[in-house]
Write a protein that holds these residues in place. Structure first.
Motif, PDB file in Angstrom:
ATOM      1  N   GLN A   6       0.814  -1.216   0.000  1.00 39.15           N
ATOM      2  CA  GLN A   6       0.000   0.000   0.000  1.00 39.15           C
ATOM      3  C   GLN A   6       0.847   1.264   0.000  1.00 39.15           C
ATOM      4  O   GLN A   6       0.313   2.379   0.020  1.00 39.15           O
ATOM      5  N   MET A   7       2.172   1.120  -0.004  1.00 38.31           N
ATOM      6  CA  MET A   7       3.034   2.297   0.025  1.00 38.31           C
ATOM      7  C   MET A   7       2.903   3.101  -1.260  1.00 38.31           C
ATOM      8  O   MET A   7       2.954   2.546  -2.357  1.00 38.31           O
ATOM      9  N   PRO A   8       2.770   4.431  -1.155  1.00 41.14           N
ATOM     10  CA  PRO A   8       2.638   5.261  -2.355  1.00 41.14           C
ATOM     11  C   PRO A   8       3.964   5.524  -3.071  1.00 41.14           C
ATOM     12  O   PRO A   8       3.959   6.055  -4.183  1.00 41.14           O
ATOM     13  N   ALA A   9       5.090   5.183  -2.468  1.00 41.84           N
ATOM     14  CA  ALA A   9       6.395   5.438  -3.084  1.00 41.84           C
ATOM     15  C   ALA A   9       6.570   4.612  -4.351  1.00 41.84           C
ATOM     16  O   ALA A   9       5.904   3.587  -4.553  1.00 41.84           O
ATOM     17  N   ASP A  10       7.471   5.060  -5.209  1.00 42.15           N
ATOM     18  CA  ASP A  10       7.803   4.324  -6.425  1.00 42.15           C
ATOM     19  C   ASP A  10       8.327   2.941  -6.050  1.00 42.15           C
ATOM     20  O   ASP A  10       9.187   2.812  -5.172  1.00 42.15           O
ATOM     21  N   PRO A  11       7.818   1.887  -6.694  1.00 36.88           N
ATOM     22  CA  PRO A  11       8.283   0.527  -6.373  1.00 36.88           C
ATOM     23  C   PRO A  11       9.799   0.361  -6.475  1.00 36.88           C
ATOM     24  O   PRO A  11      10.398  -0.399  -5.713  1.00 36.88           O
ATOM     25  N   GLU A  12      10.419   1.075  -7.413  1.00 38.23           N
ATOM     26  CA  GLU A  12      11.879   0.986  -7.535  1.00 38.23           C
ATOM     27  C   GLU A  12      12.563   1.542  -6.302  1.00 38.23           C
ATOM     28  O   GLU A  12      13.615   1.030  -5.881  1.00 38.23           O
ATOM     29  N   GLU A  13      11.978   2.582  -5.701  1.00 34.98           N
ATOM     30  CA  GLU A  13      12.549   3.143  -4.483  1.00 34.98           C
ATOM     31  C   GLU A  13      12.433   2.152  -3.327  1.00 34.98           C
ATOM     32  O   GLU A  13      13.361   1.989  -2.526  1.00 34.98           O
ATOM     33  N   ILE A  14      11.290   1.497  -3.219  1.00 36.33           N
ATOM     34  CA  ILE A  14      11.096   0.502  -2.159  1.00 36.33           C
ATOM     35  C   ILE A  14      12.086  -0.643  -2.331  1.00 36.33           C
ATOM     36  O   ILE A  14      12.702  -1.117  -1.362  1.00 36.33           O
ATOM     37  N   HIS A  15      12.259  -1.092  -3.575  1.00 42.12           N
ATOM     38  CA  HIS A  15      13.206  -2.169  -3.856  1.00 42.12           C
ATOM     39  C   HIS A  15      14.633  -1.744  -3.484  1.00 42.12           C
ATOM     40  O   HIS A  15      15.389  -2.524  -2.884  1.00 42.12           O
ATOM     41  N   ALA A  16      14.998  -0.509  -3.814  1.00 38.56           N
ATOM     42  CA  ALA A  16      16.339  -0.014  -3.503  1.00 38.56           C
ATOM     43  C   ALA A  16      16.554   0.046  -1.996  1.00 38.56           C
ATOM     44  O   ALA A  16      17.643  -0.263  -1.507  1.00 38.56           O
ATOM     45  N   CYS A  17      15.520   0.447  -1.253  1.00 40.33           N
ATOM     46  CA  CYS A  17      15.634   0.479   0.212  1.00 40.33           C
ATOM     47  C   CYS A  17      15.966  -0.908   0.756  1.00 40.33           C
ATOM     48  O   CYS A  17      16.855  -1.067   1.592  1.00 40.33           O
ATOM     49  N   ARG A  18      15.237  -1.889   0.282  1.00 44.29           N
ATOM     50  CA  ARG A  18      15.470  -3.253   0.768  1.00 44.29           C
ATOM     51  C   ARG A  18      16.861  -3.748   0.378  1.00 44.29           C
ATOM     52  O   ARG A  18      17.529  -4.432   1.158  1.00 44.29           O
ATOM     53  N   GLU A  19      17.273  -3.408  -0.838  1.00 44.31           N
ATOM     54  CA  GLU A  19      18.611  -3.801  -1.281  1.00 44.31           C
ATOM     55  C   GLU A  19      19.686  -3.245  -0.358  1.00 44.31           C
ATOM     56  O   GLU A  19      20.695  -3.906  -0.091  1.00 44.31           O
ATOM     57  N   GLU A  20      19.481  -2.025   0.125  1.00 39.16           N
ATOM     58  CA  GLU A  20      20.492  -1.348   0.925  1.00 39.16           C
ATOM     59  C   GLU A  20      20.368  -1.627   2.410  1.00 39.16           C
ATOM     60  O   GLU A  20      21.066  -1.031   3.227  1.00 39.16           O
ATOM     61  N   GLY A  21      19.473  -2.547   2.783  1.00 41.62           N
ATOM     62  CA  GLY A  21      19.390  -2.969   4.176  1.00 41.62           C
ATOM     63  C   GLY A  21      18.432  -2.192   5.052  1.00 41.62           C
ATOM     64  O   GLY A  21      18.493  -2.293   6.282  1.00 41.62           O
ATOM     65  N   VAL A  22      17.541  -1.427   4.445  1.00 41.92           N
ATOM     66  CA  VAL A  22      16.549  -0.683   5.226  1.00 41.92           C
ATOM     67  C   VAL A  22      15.492  -1.647   5.757  1.00 41.92           C
ATOM     68  O   VAL A  22      14.970  -2.489   5.022  1.00 41.92           O
ATOM     69  N   GLY A  23      15.178  -1.527   7.030  1.00 41.35           N
ATOM     70  CA  GLY A  23      14.105  -2.336   7.600  1.00 41.35           C
ATOM     71  C   GLY A  23      12.760  -1.676   7.385  1.00 41.35           C
ATOM     72  O   GLY A  23      12.669  -0.454   7.265  1.00 41.35           O
ATOM     73  N   ILE A  24      11.710  -2.460   7.305  1.00 41.53           N
ATOM     74  CA  ILE A  24      10.351  -1.931   7.132  1.00 41.53           C
ATOM     75  C   ILE A  24       9.469  -2.520   8.223  1.00 41.53           C
ATOM     76  O   ILE A  24       9.286  -3.741   8.301  1.00 41.53           O
ATOM     77  N   VAL A  25       8.945  -1.649   9.083  1.00 43.00           N
ATOM     78  CA  VAL A  25       8.035  -2.070  10.141  1.00 43.00           C
ATOM     79  C   VAL A  25       6.623  -1.779   9.650  1.00 43.00           C
ATOM     80  O   VAL A  25       6.197  -0.624   9.600  1.00 43.00           O
ATOM     81  N   GLU A  26       5.908  -2.835   9.272  1.00 47.54           N
ATOM     82  CA  GLU A  26       4.563  -2.680   8.723  1.00 47.54           C
ATOM     83  C   GLU A  26       3.514  -2.700   9.833  1.00 47.54           C
ATOM     84  O   GLU A  26       3.765  -3.179  10.941  1.00 47.54           O
ATOM     85  N   LEU A  27       2.315  -2.196   9.485  1.00 45.71           N
ATOM     86  CA  LEU A  27       1.164  -2.242  10.374  1.00 45.71           C
ATOM     87  C   LEU A  27       1.516  -1.733  11.767  1.00 45.71           C
ATOM     88  O   LEU A  27       1.225  -2.353  12.787  1.00 45.71           O
ATOM     89  N   ALA A  28       2.173  -0.568  11.798  1.00 45.58           N
ATOM     90  CA  ALA A  28       2.583   0.049  13.060  1.00 45.58           C
ATOM     91  C   ALA A  28       2.207   1.526  13.038  1.00 45.58           C
ATOM     92  O   ALA A  28       2.671   2.275  12.182  1.00 45.58           O
ATOM     93  N   LYS A  29       1.381   1.947  13.989  1.00 50.31           N
ATOM     94  CA  LYS A  29       0.913   3.325  14.059  1.00 50.31           C
ATOM     95  C   LYS A  29       1.545   4.018  15.270  1.00 50.31           C
ATOM     96  O   LYS A  29       1.425   3.529  16.397  1.00 50.31           O
TER      97      LYS A  29
END
Length: 415
Positions: free
Chosen positions: A181-204
């Motif tokens: 559901q992220m509005p960011a460009d999919p390529e940006e999300i992929h690059a984040c994961r490639e570079e070791g960025v963690g993603i905490v989902e379903l957290a308010k």
């Protein structure tokens, strides 16, 4: 320098002011200058580009590209006055008194929204745009070893990737929905994961854990989907009762959205949309105050893409040219419609040609701010462009209704 776009032989002698040297303003300026208007851009910062020049990291947009655009403006005689804040260094009335017959407000939306939680002024809580500007200017704001970024748009992606490049040991995105559901460009999300960025989902975010005036953690509530969607079709997250948990952090960066600063209008504030941006005519982009136009993130629905802002800048320039036109320009005969080789178009449609893949630098080479996307070679660029079926030479309807397979073309004589 010689103009890159031919100047009109008989300049109109009319002045147009543009407030903001972002994508919208920089797109409008060359169009107006080439049409014969005297154009002056007023920019609050010491450099051009708006969000592009001040917030997008150099690994995505090298400075040389911005300089290339500025050379175009200089060649057209556009003047840019830096360090000029609307309402402080000049007023709208002063611009009118100086002979500017049209004013294009292109100030963008550069005031970050807040969470509304106690402790947001504590040490360790910073604004994404301020952080990105500091990085772009070569003096990044200090971040701790553990960085969390609240947001899921392109600004959030730029922030979390930049944090890793300026010293963070770990960096995570915190989002109340899921990755899909992220509005960011999919390529940006992929690059984040490639570079070791963690993603905490379903957290308010629910609370900031502050000790001795400094952030030590972010308290979140778990969210879940229950099958409902909002007006835009996005899944609605609901809080899960008694699900609070804490994410230990040294730095929290807020990248949730932006407002526009409009106090420079004073008592002349035009009508606003329900979201708080400038209401403009959908065709002319003129505000409710005659002679004042607006486009880009400051107008209509608010922040969107660079492409949309640039397109609106050109549309505003065209509207101003019509409004201030005095017949000084040459009459231009419309070009006849080009004839389309329907047989050749059908043959091209019968062959599938996949896009030329975009290449990226290895993740091991991304410690700094060198560009991460490897550009096309000349032959690759030509091959990619050649995939186009030139739909604009036909009817262009497929652009809007392609999902219905309305792709058949019928030639007809013009009438």
């Amino acid at each position: 320098e010689q103009p890159l776009i031919p100047l009109q032989e008989r300049p109109r002698g009319k002045k147009v002011a543009i407030i903001g040297a972002g994508p919208a303003g920089l797109s409008a300026a060359p169009e107006l200058a080439a049409a014969g208007f005297s154009v002056v851009i007023f920019e609050i910062h010491a450099y051009p580009g708006g969000m592009v020049g001040g917030a997008i990291p150099e690994y995505r947009l090298p400075q040389a590209k911005i300089e290339q655009e500025m050379a175009l403006l200089r060649g057209l005689g556009v003047e840019i006055r830096y360090g000029q804040a609307a309402g402080l260094d000049f007023t709208l009335d002063e611009l009118r008194a100086d002979g500017f017959e049209a004013i294009f407000v292109a100030v963008g939306a550069q005031l970050a929204k807040r969470l509304g939680l106690p402790g947001e002024d504590a040490e360790g809580v910073i604004d994404a745009l301020a952080f990105l500007r500091s990085v772009r200017e070569g003096a990044p704001l200090a971040v701790g070893p553990r960085v969390g970024v609240i947001g899921a748009g392109d600004t959030a992606m730029d922030t979390v990737r930049s944090a890793l490049r300026v010293g963070a040991e770990s960096a995570s995105l915190i989002y109340r929905r899921t990755v899909d559901q992220m509005p960011a460009d999919p390529e940006e999300i992929h690059a984040c994961r490639e570079e070791g960025v963690g993603i905490v989902e379903l957290a308010k975010p629910a609370a900031l854990h502050i000790e001795d005036g400094r952030l030590v953690g972010l308290v979140c509530t778990r969210t879940e989907y229950r099958g409902e969607r909002d007006g835009a079709g996005r899944k609605i997250p609901f809080d899960v009762p008694e699900s609070e948990f804490e994410i230990p952090l040294d730095t929290l960066v807020l990248a949730i959205s932006q407002h526009s600063v409009l106090d420079f209008f004073g008592a002349q504030l035009p009508e606003l949309t329900s979201a708080g941006y400038l209401e403009v005519d959908p065709f002319t982009f003129e505000t409710s105050v005659p002679g004042i136009y607006a486009g880009g993130d400051v107008a209509g629905d608010g922040p969107s893409s660079i492409v949309k802002a640039a397109a609106e800048g050109k549309a505003v320039a065209a509207a101003i040219a019509v409004a201030l036109g005095d017949g000084a320009g040459e009459e231009v005969e419309p070009e006849p419609l080009s004839r389309v080789d329907v047989h050749e178009m059908v043959k091209r449609r019968a062959r599938r040609q996949y896009r030329v893949p975009i290449e990226f630098t290895p993740t091991s080479d991304r410690d700094g701010f060198e560009q991460t996307v490897v550009g096309y070679t000349s032959s690759q660029a030509m091959a990619e462009a050649d995939r186009c079926l030139d739909c604009h030479t036909m009817c262009s309807l497929c652009v809007g209704v392609c999902p219905n397979m309305a792709l058949l073309t019928y030639g007809s004589e013009p009438f």
